[in-house]
Design a protein around this motif. Sequence first.
Motif, PDB file in Angstrom:
ATOM      1  N   LYS A 166      16.693  21.988 -66.493  1.00  0.00           N
ATOM      2  CA  LYS A 166      16.979  23.412 -66.669  1.00  0.00           C
ATOM      3  C   LYS A 166      15.943  24.319 -66.023  1.00  0.00           C
ATOM      4  O   LYS A 166      16.162  25.524 -65.910  1.00  0.00           O
ATOM      5  N   MET A 167      14.797  23.771 -65.609  1.00  0.00           N
ATOM      6  CA  MET A 167      13.736  24.592 -65.022  1.00  0.00           C
ATOM      7  C   MET A 167      14.157  25.137 -63.662  1.00  0.00           C
ATOM      8  O   MET A 167      14.835  24.459 -62.889  1.00  0.00           O
ATOM      9  N   SER A 168      13.715  26.344 -63.359  1.00  0.00           N
ATOM     10  CA  SER A 168      13.865  26.860 -62.001  1.00  0.00           C
ATOM     11  C   SER A 168      12.915  26.099 -61.087  1.00  0.00           C
ATOM     12  O   SER A 168      11.965  25.449 -61.552  1.00  0.00           O
ATOM     13  N   LEU A 169      13.155  26.190 -59.793  1.00  0.00           N
ATOM     14  CA  LEU A 169      12.269  25.505 -58.852  1.00  0.00           C
ATOM     15  C   LEU A 169      10.853  26.066 -58.940  1.00  0.00           C
ATOM     16  O   LEU A 169       9.874  25.322 -58.842  1.00  0.00           O
ATOM     17  N   GLU A 170      10.738  27.369 -59.161  1.00  0.00           N
ATOM     18  CA  GLU A 170       9.407  27.978 -59.291  1.00  0.00           C
ATOM     19  C   GLU A 170       8.659  27.404 -60.489  1.00  0.00           C
ATOM     20  O   GLU A 170       7.453  27.130 -60.419  1.00  0.00           O
ATOM     21  N   GLU A 171       9.362  27.223 -61.610  1.00  0.00           N
ATOM     22  CA  GLU A 171       8.732  26.610 -62.780  1.00  0.00           C
ATOM     23  C   GLU A 171       8.301  25.168 -62.492  1.00  0.00           C
ATOM     24  O   GLU A 171       7.243  24.727 -62.927  1.00  0.00           O
ATOM     25  N   CYS A 172       9.142  24.453 -61.746  1.00  0.00           N
ATOM     26  CA  CYS A 172       8.787  23.070 -61.386  1.00  0.00           C
ATOM     27  C   CYS A 172       7.508  23.029 -60.564  1.00  0.00           C
ATOM     28  O   CYS A 172       6.629  22.192 -60.803  1.00  0.00           O
ATOM     29  N   TYR A 173       7.384  23.936 -59.581  1.00  0.00           N
ATOM     30  CA  TYR A 173       6.161  23.990 -58.778  1.00  0.00           C
ATOM     31  C   TYR A 173       4.954  24.291 -59.659  1.00  0.00           C
ATOM     32  O   TYR A 173       3.881  23.706 -59.482  1.00  0.00           O
ATOM     33  N   TYR A 174       5.115  25.227 -60.581  1.00  0.00           N
ATOM     34  CA  TYR A 174       4.014  25.589 -61.482  1.00  0.00           C
ATOM     35  C   TYR A 174       3.540  24.377 -62.282  1.00  0.00           C
ATOM     36  O   TYR A 174       2.347  24.064 -62.329  1.00  0.00           O
ATOM     37  N   TRP A 175       4.482  23.665 -62.904  1.00  0.00           N
ATOM     38  CA  TRP A 175       4.112  22.524 -63.741  1.00  0.00           C
ATOM     39  C   TRP A 175       3.621  21.348 -62.911  1.00  0.00           C
ATOM     40  O   TRP A 175       2.744  20.592 -63.333  1.00  0.00           O
ATOM     41  N   TYR A 176       4.164  21.193 -61.705  1.00  0.00           N
ATOM     42  CA  TYR A 176       3.675  20.133 -60.835  1.00  0.00           C
ATOM     43  C   TYR A 176       2.214  20.384 -60.473  1.00  0.00           C
ATOM     44  O   TYR A 176       1.391  19.462 -60.485  1.00  0.00           O
ATOM     45  N   ALA A 177       1.893  21.633 -60.164  1.00  0.00           N
ATOM     46  CA  ALA A 177       0.505  21.972 -59.846  1.00  0.00           C
ATOM     47  C   ALA A 177      -0.416  21.654 -61.026  1.00  0.00           C
ATOM     48  O   ALA A 177      -1.504  21.105 -60.845  1.00  0.00           O
ATOM     49  N   LYS A 178       0.034  21.973 -62.231  1.00  0.00           N
ATOM     50  CA  LYS A 178      -0.783  21.693 -63.419  1.00  0.00           C
ATOM     51  C   LYS A 178      -0.926  20.190 -63.666  1.00  0.00           C
ATOM     52  O   LYS A 178      -1.994  19.713 -64.044  1.00  0.00           O
ATOM     53  N   CYS A 179       0.160  19.446 -63.460  1.00  0.00           N
ATOM     54  CA  CYS A 179       0.132  18.009 -63.748  1.00  0.00           C
ATOM     55  C   CYS A 179      -0.656  17.212 -62.722  1.00  0.00           C
ATOM     56  O   CYS A 179      -1.221  16.166 -63.051  1.00  0.00           O
ATOM     57  N   ARG A 180      -0.699  17.661 -61.481  1.00  0.00           N
ATOM     58  CA  ARG A 180      -1.321  16.882 -60.417  1.00  0.00           C
ATOM     59  C   ARG A 180      -2.718  17.349 -60.033  1.00  0.00           C
ATOM     60  O   ARG A 180      -3.409  16.674 -59.273  1.00  0.00           O
ATOM     61  N   SER A 181      -3.139  18.485 -60.542  1.00  0.00           N
ATOM     62  CA  SER A 181      -4.439  19.020 -60.142  1.00  0.00           C
ATOM     63  C   SER A 181      -5.584  18.328 -60.874  1.00  0.00           C
ATOM     64  O   SER A 181      -5.547  18.184 -62.101  1.00  0.00           O
ATOM     65  N   PRO A 182      -6.649  17.922 -60.147  1.00  0.00           N
ATOM     66  CA  PRO A 182      -7.842  17.382 -60.809  1.00  0.00           C
ATOM     67  C   PRO A 182      -8.511  18.403 -61.725  1.00  0.00           C
ATOM     68  O   PRO A 182      -9.255  18.049 -62.630  1.00  0.00           O
ATOM     69  N   ASN A 183      -8.230  19.697 -61.478  1.00  0.00           N
ATOM     70  CA  ASN A 183      -8.846  20.749 -62.282  1.00  0.00           C
ATOM     71  C   ASN A 183      -8.122  21.010 -63.599  1.00  0.00           C
ATOM     72  O   ASN A 183      -8.549  21.836 -64.387  1.00  0.00           O
ATOM     73  N   CYS A 184      -7.014  20.323 -63.819  1.00  0.00           N
ATOM     74  CA  CYS A 184      -6.218  20.585 -65.021  1.00  0.00           C
ATOM     75  C   CYS A 184      -5.782  19.260 -65.646  1.00  0.00           C
ATOM     76  O   CYS A 184      -4.602  18.912 -65.619  1.00  0.00           O
ATOM     77  N   PRO A 185      -6.740  18.508 -66.225  1.00  0.00           N
ATOM     78  CA  PRO A 185      -6.410  17.173 -66.741  1.00  0.00           C
ATOM     79  C   PRO A 185      -5.423  17.176 -67.903  1.00  0.00           C
ATOM     80  O   PRO A 185      -4.837  16.140 -68.208  1.00  0.00           O
ATOM     81  N   GLY A 186      -5.221  18.308 -68.561  1.00  0.00           N
ATOM     82  CA  GLY A 186      -4.296  18.361 -69.693  1.00  0.00           C
ATOM     83  C   GLY A 186      -2.896  18.794 -69.322  1.00  0.00           C
ATOM     84  O   GLY A 186      -2.059  19.037 -70.212  1.00  0.00           O
ATOM     85  N   GLY A 187      -2.590  18.875 -68.029  1.00  0.00           N
ATOM     86  CA  GLY A 187      -1.296  19.385 -67.598  1.00  0.00           C
ATOM     87  C   GLY A 187      -0.120  18.543 -68.055  1.00  0.00           C
ATOM     88  O   GLY A 187       0.893  19.067 -68.509  1.00  0.00           O
ATOM     89  N   GLU A 188      -0.246  17.223 -67.950  1.00  0.00           N
ATOM     90  CA  GLU A 188       0.856  16.338 -68.344  1.00  0.00           C
ATOM     91  C   GLU A 188       1.139  16.459 -69.838  1.00  0.00           C
ATOM     92  O   GLU A 188       2.290  16.536 -70.263  1.00  0.00           O
ATOM     93  N   LYS A 189       0.087  16.493 -70.624  1.00  0.00           N
ATOM     94  CA  LYS A 189       0.240  16.625 -72.078  1.00  0.00           C
ATOM     95  C   LYS A 189       0.899  17.960 -72.432  1.00  0.00           C
ATOM     96  O   LYS A 189       1.769  18.026 -73.308  1.00  0.00           O
ATOM     97  N   ALA A 190       0.496  19.021 -71.737  1.00  0.00           N
ATOM     98  CA  ALA A 190       1.070  20.344 -72.004  1.00  0.00           C
ATOM     99  C   ALA A 190       2.560  20.365 -71.681  1.00  0.00           C
ATOM    100  O   ALA A 190       3.359  20.967 -72.409  1.00  0.00           O
ATOM    101  N   LEU A 191       2.958  19.700 -70.601  1.00  0.00           N
ATOM    102  CA  LEU A 191       4.374  19.636 -70.243  1.00  0.00           C
ATOM    103  C   LEU A 191       5.175  18.907 -71.319  1.00  0.00           C
ATOM    104  O   LEU A 191       6.240  19.371 -71.736  1.00  0.00           O
ATOM    105  N   ARG A 192       4.660  17.779 -71.794  1.00  0.00           N
ATOM    106  CA  ARG A 192       5.373  17.028 -72.835  1.00  0.00           C
ATOM    107  C   ARG A 192       5.451  17.822 -74.133  1.00  0.00           C
ATOM    108  O   ARG A 192       6.480  17.813 -74.815  1.00  0.00           O
TER     109      ARG A 192
END
Length: 200
Positions: A166-192
């Motif tokens: 259901k996410m827009s492509l822009e939301e997907c890019y935002y969460w991908y950046a958070k999940c894959r960035s070394p500067n944001c180690p909690g991104g995957e947990k936040a998405l779940r």
Amino acid sequence: MSIQHNQEQIDSFALGSSVYGGRPTFALVRDEDGKDVTLTLYELLPTEQANARRRRLERRRQQASKTMPFGEIIDENVDGVDDWTWDNWVAVKVRQLSGSRLRSILQLVDESLRGSEHNHTKITSTGDSAVLLYEGAGIRLSLGFIGIKPLRRVDRMRALSRGISKMSLEECYYWYAKCRSPNCPGGEKALRTLLTGNRT
């Protein structure tokens, strides 16, 4: 992390395929051994960029994804592979799924592949196969593969898959950046947590 820094990350990902001449930047590989089926998602990167990412992760004492030479993952028979030169490109493993996790995400896989310019039907049928993906589909699938991997409850797996669909492509890019960035180690947990309420 500041909002401005997050936006800079999103903008850099949004350049994506255009930076590399509009080429596919992900690959989805199906392996079947007679009883078990696995789908493995890879991000395709120039070797230099993949090495730079690995060094950033190592500096922060985070584990880097496994990197394979492009030719070991994708052979010359894959639809569209001859449209591009792949010298000095590598495949960086995002995640591999099988069993209930794979079954829970198959609808997202099908929806993401439906818009692909290349023939993707082999991925959702039988046997070993691979398909090249353009960035939008690859980003969306990455969120599904990354987010679902540690989940154990099927209802949470399905909720995560539906939420990403259901996410827009822009939301997907935002969460991908958070999940894959070394500067944001909690991104995957936040998405779940956002999509399933699961805090693990």
